[in-house]
Design a protein around this motif. Structure first.
Motif, mmCIF file in Angstrom:
data_model
loop_
_atom_site.group_PDB
_atom_site.id
_atom_site.type_symbol
_atom_site.label_atom_id
_atom_site.label_comp_id
_atom_site.label_asym_id
_atom_site.label_seq_id
_atom_site.Cartn_x
_atom_site.Cartn_y
_atom_site.Cartn_z
ATOM 1 N N THR A 1 0.824 -1.103 -0.065
ATOM 2 C CA THR A 1 -0.074 0.276 0.097
ATOM 3 C C THR A 1 0.945 1.307 0.012
ATOM 4 N N GLU A 2 2.080 1.393 0.675
ATOM 5 C CA GLU A 2 2.956 2.575 0.700
ATOM 6 C C GLU A 2 4.385 1.816 0.473
ATOM 7 N N LEU A 3 5.275 2.832 -0.378
ATOM 8 C CA LEU A 3 6.588 2.590 -0.561
ATOM 9 C C LEU A 3 7.195 3.852 -0.320
ATOM 10 N N ALA B 1 1.885 6.581 -1.206
ATOM 11 C CA ALA B 1 0.958 5.411 -1.794
ATOM 12 C C ALA B 1 1.361 4.804 -2.997
ATOM 13 N N PHE B 2 1.231 3.391 -3.040
ATOM 14 C CA PHE B 2 1.692 2.627 -4.292
ATOM 15 C C PHE B 2 0.459 2.100 -4.941
ATOM 16 N N ALA B 3 0.387 2.750 -6.142
ATOM 17 C CA ALA B 3 -0.887 2.695 -7.005
ATOM 18 C C ALA B 3 -0.825 1.260 -7.783
ATOM 19 N N GLU B 4 0.150 0.786 -8.051
ATOM 20 C CA GLU B 4 0.087 -0.329 -8.913
ATOM 21 C C GLU B 4 -0.105 -1.850 -8.047
ATOM 22 N N ARG B 5 -0.188 -2.856 -8.762
ATOM 23 C CA ARG B 5 -0.450 -3.828 -7.767
ATOM 24 C C ARG B 5 0.781 -4.538 -7.566
ATOM 25 N N MET B 6 0.914 -4.846 -6.256
ATOM 26 C CA MET B 6 2.278 -5.674 -5.919
ATOM 27 C C MET B 6 1.703 -6.394 -4.621
ATOM 28 N N SER B 7 2.034 -7.716 -4.469
ATOM 29 C CA SER B 7 1.698 -8.679 -3.361
ATOM 30 C C SER B 7 2.643 -9.352 -3.069
ATOM 31 N N LEU B 8 2.858 -10.192 -1.992
ATOM 32 C CA LEU B 8 3.477 -11.213 -1.372
ATOM 33 C C LEU B 8 2.968 -12.190 -0.527
ATOM 34 N N MET C 1 8.493 -0.418 3.288
ATOM 35 C CA MET C 1 7.231 -0.856 2.699
ATOM 36 C C MET C 1 6.136 -1.163 3.363
ATOM 37 N N VAL C 2 4.919 -0.804 3.286
ATOM 38 C CA VAL C 2 3.895 -1.231 4.074
ATOM 39 C C VAL C 2 3.151 -1.995 3.233
ATOM 40 N N PHE C 3 2.516 -3.273 3.882
ATOM 41 C CA PHE C 3 1.827 -4.212 3.081
ATOM 42 C C PHE C 3 0.460 -4.310 4.044
#
Length: 136
Positions: A38-40, A44-51, A128-130
């Protein structure tokens, strides 16, 4: 006389369980949880990135364009990975992907607090906040 062999067997079982425990971040998260960036670095991180941490000592995810995976190399609360393997698909978000994978490689600390996962490198001032998908 039978108590000693029984105690030895119990101790051997306990030691075997300890030697196989996962001390990496994957041992402190549910393998089914999908963590969405959600944040880098405070933005705010607009693109999709998941772990995900699908199995002991492993990391996998979806960057803006490609899937990636690798091994976790240090015990929690530290964070480090082996070189990540990734698919090689092209897309318009390759620059965002490069930035996010570079940031992931720079992270050295991890913190899990309920539905929030924070990866950071205090020395570099990066974070990095997930958020866990489906949780607020």
């Amino acid at each position: 006389m039978t108590k000693l062999p029984l105690a030895a067997a119990a101790l051997a079982t306990l030691l075997a369980a300890c030697s196989t425990s996962d001390e990496t971040l994957s041992g402190f998260t549910d393998p089914e949880t999908v963590w969405t960036l959600t944040e880098l670095d405070g933005a705010a991180f607009a693109e999709r990135m998941s772990l995900q941490f699908p199995e002991p000592g492993r990391i996998a995810g979806q960057a803006p364009c490609n899937r990636f995976s690798g091994a976790l190399t240090v015990p929690y609360p530290w964070f480090g990975t082996s070189p990540l393997a990734a698919t090689l698909m092209a897309c318009p978000d390759l620059e965002a992907e490069r930035a996010v994978l570079e940031a992931l490689g720079a992270m050295t600390e991890a913190e899990v607090s309920g539905p929030v996962l924070i990866l950071r490198n205090s020395d570099l001032g990066r974070e990095m906040v997930f958020k866990a998908e489906g949780q607020t």
